[in-house]
Design a protein around this motif. Structure first.
Motif: not given
Length: 78
Positions: A2-21
């Motif tokens: 599988e190719p590396e994550l795209t910039h958008d995927e990395i951003e979306a994962r980071g956004s999700l992680g910011r809101y899971i304490p």
């Protein structure tokens, strides 16, 4: 492979992680949604968390991300 994550995927994962304490982990869907609500998560994050199975306990944000059907970029989760 599988190719590396795209910039958008990395951003979306980071956004999700910011809101899971960390206090919500380990936790089930309701725990994660409650924690995200306390952090004033945007509607798109809450909608993603609402798609999680009710009866599964999540230990990490990566597990949550994978359960939502997203690519992880981690060979162990492929």
């Amino acid at each position: 492979m599988e190719p590396e994550l795209t910039h958008d995927e990395i951003e979306a994962r980071g956004s999700l992680g910011r809101y899971i304490p960390m206090a919500s982990l380990p936790g089930d869907r309701d725990d994660l949604m409650a924690g995200a609500s306390e952090l004033n998560a945007p509607d798109d994050v809450l909608a993603e968390l609402e798609r999680l199975p009710e009866d599964k306990l999540f230990e990490t944000v990566s597990e949550v991300w994978a359960a939502l059907g997203h690519r992880t970029g981690d060979a162990a989760h492929r």
